[in-house]
Design a protein around this motif. Structure first.
Motif, PDB file in Angstrom:
ATOM      1  N   ILE A 114      -0.193  10.086   0.993  1.00  0.00           N
ATOM      2  CA  ILE A 114       0.559   9.518  -0.141  1.00  0.00           C
ATOM      3  C   ILE A 114      -0.319   9.537  -1.404  1.00  0.00           C
ATOM      4  O   ILE A 114      -1.405   8.941  -1.420  1.00  0.00           O
ATOM      5  CB  ILE A 114       1.027   8.076   0.188  1.00  0.00           C
ATOM      6  N   ILE A 128      -1.395   6.718  12.556  1.00  0.00           N
ATOM      7  CA  ILE A 128      -0.657   6.849  11.282  1.00  0.00           C
ATOM      8  C   ILE A 128      -1.534   7.083  10.051  1.00  0.00           C
ATOM      9  O   ILE A 128      -1.023   7.391   8.975  1.00  0.00           O
ATOM     10  CB  ILE A 128       0.248   5.611  11.012  1.00  0.00           C
ATOM     11  N   SER A 151       6.953   1.065   7.801  1.00  0.00           N
ATOM     12  CA  SER A 151       6.727   2.350   8.473  1.00  0.00           C
ATOM     13  C   SER A 151       6.129   3.357   7.479  1.00  0.00           C
ATOM     14  O   SER A 151       6.274   3.189   6.267  1.00  0.00           O
ATOM     15  CB  SER A 151       8.036   2.885   9.060  1.00  0.00           C
ATOM     16  N   VAL A 152       5.481   4.408   8.021  1.00  0.00           N
ATOM     17  CA  VAL A 152       4.839   5.398   7.139  1.00  0.00           C
ATOM     18  C   VAL A 152       5.840   6.128   6.257  1.00  0.00           C
ATOM     19  O   VAL A 152       5.478   6.699   5.229  1.00  0.00           O
ATOM     20  CB  VAL A 152       4.012   6.460   7.915  1.00  0.00           C
ATOM     21  N   GLU A 153       7.102   6.101   6.666  1.00  0.00           N
ATOM     22  CA  GLU A 153       8.138   6.782   5.867  1.00  0.00           C
ATOM     23  C   GLU A 153       8.503   5.979   4.612  1.00  0.00           C
ATOM     24  O   GLU A 153       9.018   6.521   3.649  1.00  0.00           O
ATOM     25  CB  GLU A 153       9.427   6.997   6.687  1.00  0.00           C
ATOM     26  N   GLU A 154       8.247   4.654   4.672  1.00  0.00           N
ATOM     27  CA  GLU A 154       8.654   3.788   3.557  1.00  0.00           C
ATOM     28  C   GLU A 154       7.596   3.792   2.446  1.00  0.00           C
ATOM     29  O   GLU A 154       6.915   2.796   2.187  1.00  0.00           O
ATOM     30  CB  GLU A 154       8.884   2.361   4.062  1.00  0.00           C
ATOM     31  N   LYS A 155       7.496   4.954   1.809  1.00  0.00           N
ATOM     32  CA  LYS A 155       6.451   5.182   0.819  1.00  0.00           C
ATOM     33  C   LYS A 155       6.452   4.142  -0.311  1.00  0.00           C
ATOM     34  O   LYS A 155       5.396   3.632  -0.694  1.00  0.00           O
ATOM     35  CB  LYS A 155       6.675   6.591   0.239  1.00  0.00           C
ATOM     36  N   LYS A 213      -1.132  10.268   7.867  1.00  0.00           N
ATOM     37  CA  LYS A 213       0.131  10.259   7.111  1.00  0.00           C
ATOM     38  C   LYS A 213       0.001   9.350   5.889  1.00  0.00           C
ATOM     39  O   LYS A 213       0.464   9.678   4.803  1.00  0.00           O
ATOM     40  CB  LYS A 213       1.276   9.735   7.997  1.00  0.00           C
TER      41      LYS A 213
END
Ligand code: DC
Length: 222
Positions: free
Chosen positions: A103, A96, A50-54, A99
């Protein structure tokens, strides 16, 4: 020595079409930087990250291979050897990608790839921060703009041609959301470079835009 043309602007401003036309006309290598960001987004979808899991995305970058090729006169983008030119235009990627492009490590990694590819070559590169961050010394800098409504109309037409199913409203909403996050992010934000030539293409034909930019390039190439 390399010669660099940087074309920045928001989603759907015509950068891709104009860049492809100019690259063919003038024999410049076309590096679609947005497509590279889309490849990273697609690979994270493929790997269920997921995009949160950098951290996982940054780790994933170590094994990712992105290539730009021309086949039968058409620009193609390969992700780990697979042609993903059409796939990266799909809704799930579009949703996505902005986003993903926020990063820092993704930007650094891709910028290095862009710098490497362009060494000693004549290139045309389209993106968001090419004239401001990636190539602040580019020979020609263009900021290509158009209203969100006009841009959504163009994307709708392009999607239809490519068999991508998205309503005008969906596209417009997506464009507005991306404008906001592209312009407001902390690094690599979409912004006109002070020395970039501003072109509002809302009421211009693509041909006219291509000719306008071509003139600017030829002035510098001479
Ligand atoms: O141009 P495009 O729509 O294919 O770009 C996809 C996304 O990638 C867009 O949301 C912004 C991002 N992008 C970026 O951050 N920096 C670039 N140089 C090019 C694209």
């Amino acid at each position: 020595m390399s010669f660099v043309v940087a074309i920045d602007g928001p989603a759907g401003s015509g950068k891709g079409t104009v860049t492809e036309a100019l690259s063919k006309k003038l024999g410049l290598i076309n590096i679609g930087t947005g497509s590279a960001y889309r490849c990273v987004a697609l690979e994270s979808i493929n790997q269920n990250i997921s995009v949160e899991e950098k951290d996982k995305i940054v780790k994933m970058l170590e094994d990712i291979k992105i290539d730009f090729e021309i086949k039968n006169g058409k620009d193609e983008i390969l992700l780990n050897g697979q042609n993903v030119t059409k796939r990266i235009r799909q809704k799930d990627v579009a949703k996505i990608v902005s986003k993903i492009s926020e990063i820092k490590e993704v930007r650094e990694n891709l910028n290095n790839i862009f710098l490497k590819i362009s060494q000693g070559k004549n290139v045309i590169m389209e993106g968001r921060d090419i004239g401001t961050c990636v190539f602040p010394d580019a020979d020609v800098k263009i900021y290509l703009d158009a209203t969100p409504e006009e841009r959504a109309k163009r994307r709708e037409k392009q999607n239809k041609e490519q068999g991508i199913d998205m309503t005008y409203e969906e596209i417009l909403e997506n464009i507005k959301a991306r404008d906001k996050s592209d312009k407001e992010r902390e690094i690599g934000a979409l912004k006109k470079a002070d020395d970039a030539i501003y072109i509002d293409s809302s009421n211009m034909e693509i041909k006219e835009v291509v000719e306008t930019i071509e003139k600017e390039i030829l002035k510098k190439l001479k």
